[in-house]
Design a protein around this motif. Structure first.
Motif, PDB file in Angstrom:
ATOM      1  N   ASN A   1      -8.857   1.631  -5.649  1.00  0.00           N
ATOM      2  CA  ASN A   1      -9.862   0.923  -5.326  1.00  0.00           C
ATOM      3  C   ASN A   1     -11.294   1.555  -5.338  1.00  0.00           C
ATOM      4  N   ARG A   2     -11.224   2.964  -5.110  1.00  0.00           N
ATOM      5  CA  ARG A   2     -12.577   3.554  -5.259  1.00  0.00           C
ATOM      6  C   ARG A   2     -13.037   3.881  -6.638  1.00  0.00           C
TER       7      ARG A   2
ATOM      8  N   GLU B   1      -6.158   3.940  -2.614  1.00  0.00           N
ATOM      9  CA  GLU B   1      -7.229   4.464  -2.272  1.00  0.00           C
ATOM     10  C   GLU B   1      -8.107   4.893  -3.445  1.00  0.00           C
TER      11      GLU B   1
ATOM     12  N   MET C   1      -0.605   5.451   0.000  1.00  0.00           N
ATOM     13  CA  MET C   1      -1.869   4.996   0.403  1.00  0.00           C
ATOM     14  C   MET C   1      -3.021   5.355  -0.415  1.00  0.00           C
ATOM     15  N   GLU C   2      -2.755   6.714  -0.839  1.00  0.00           N
ATOM     16  CA  GLU C   2      -3.854   7.454  -1.380  1.00  0.00           C
ATOM     17  C   GLU C   2      -4.127   7.048  -2.921  1.00  0.00           C
TER      18      GLU C   2
ATOM     19  N   GLU D   1      -2.684  11.616  -8.142  1.00  0.00           N
ATOM     20  CA  GLU D   1      -2.034  10.175  -8.021  1.00  0.00           C
ATOM     21  C   GLU D   1      -1.718   9.762  -9.290  1.00  0.00           C
TER      22      GLU D   1
ATOM     23  N   PHE E   1       0.713  -1.351  -0.054  1.00  0.00           N
ATOM     24  CA  PHE E   1      -0.045  -0.093  -0.012  1.00  0.00           C
ATOM     25  C   PHE E   1       0.810   1.348  -0.004  1.00  0.00           C
TER      26      PHE E   1
END
Ligand SMILES: C[S@@+](CC[C@H](N)C(=O)[O-])C[C@H]1O[C@@H](n2cnc3c(N)ncnc32)[C@H](O)[C@@H]1O
Length: 276
Positions: free
Chosen positions: A85-86, A82, A78-79, A269, A75
């Motif tokens: 994942n989102r 995220e 992490m962002e 990102e 991970f």
């Protein structure tokens, strides 16, 4: 400035011994790394350092580790995971409902000791459960560092590097064996670890299918020369299927033709989509 003749000799030597093509890495990066090793080993100059390398296999390994830098973590950033994942993973899964194949293809280029592809496998597996889908996930994970690849294949990690993994995922996807954690076989089964030098190989043999849903190449090409970066971005673009995604490192910037061909779907990102 390092002596040019000695530097050339060293490049030839490393090419022969490690199959590492330093001509594709930025000069100031190589210089910084070599100067650090010269000062650590207390030799007089680059010629002296090359002489040391030829007699000391341990120093050769240390130099290789210093040049290829294989720092990674589960991970990492992490962002970015995220956002994947989102937004991205559900979109990829959804795209399979419309298309004819239910196989999802991912390429982790520069996977180091495996934490990045395992993180992706865990997130896809979670999404399949949440969305009640039974897709097939195929991850190709490549790297130039054979030792890292061996570690990645084993799927065994010391407990101190598991900190980034949310507790409930740690329990679900790893078995605790003594003081270590072992990735569960069903996660390992969807990842194929392979040797690939991004500077010299277009990846046709190991990552040949030009139909990836997701290509992740983070913190790998940062030290490559600008021309090679542009070539690699275009190579990734071509290997993506229509509407597939490319993720690069948070401190990296897209360049060359790929910059106009890929749509910037999450600028912070560094997530891009092949919309055409
Ligand atoms: C800093 S790690 C990044 C690992 C992972 N992508 C991440 O972000 O956590 C960089 C990796 O790139 C690999 N690498 C360096 N040069 C490479 C090359 N020419 N071809 C393929 N991999 C390379 C290194 O061996 C190392 O494992």
């Amino acid at each position: 400035m390092l002596d040019e003749i000695a530097l050339n000799n060293l490049k030839i030597y490393l090419r022969k011994r490690l199959d590492l093509n330093l001509n594709q890495y930025k000069d100031n990066y190589i210089e910084r790394r070599l100067n650090a090793r010269i000062s650590m080993t207390h030799v007089d100059n680059l010629a002296g350092y090359l002489a040391l390398l030829t007699k000391d296999p341990e120093e050769l390994n240390t130099l290789k580790d210093n040049l290829t830098i294989n720092v990674t973590e589960f991970f990492r950033n992490m962002e970015t995971f995220e956002a994947l994942n989102r937004d991205i993973i559900p979109a990829i899964i959804k795209s399979k409902e419309i298309g004819s194949s239910n196989t999802i293809r991912v390429w982790s280029a520069g996977c180091s000791s495996g934490q990045e592809p395992y993180t992706l496998a865990i997130l896809f597996s979670e999404a399949f459960k949440k969305l009640r889908k039974k897709h097939r996930l195929v991850i190709i994970a490549t790297d130039i560092d054979k030792k890292s690849l061996e570690n990645a294949k084993s799927g065994r990690y010391e407990s101190n590097i598991m900190e980034g993994i949310p507790k409930h995922l740690l329990i679900k996807y790893f078995d605790k064996i003594g003081g270590e954690y072992q990735v569960k076989p069903f996660v390992q089964d969807c990842i194929n670890f392979k040797y690939l030098d991004l500077t010299s190989d277009d990846g046709s043999n190991v990552a040949g299918i030009p139909a990836y849903d997701l290509i992740v190449c983070r913190n790998v090409i940062i030290y490559f020369k600008d021309e090679l970066k542009k070539t690699l971005f275009m190579r990734f673009y071509k290997k993506l299927r229509k509407n597939g995604y490319l993720v690069i490192g948070k401190n990296e910037a897209l360049s060359g033709d790929a910059k106009t061909l890929l749509e910037d779907v999450n600028p912070s990102e560094r997530i891009y989509q092949k919309t055409r």
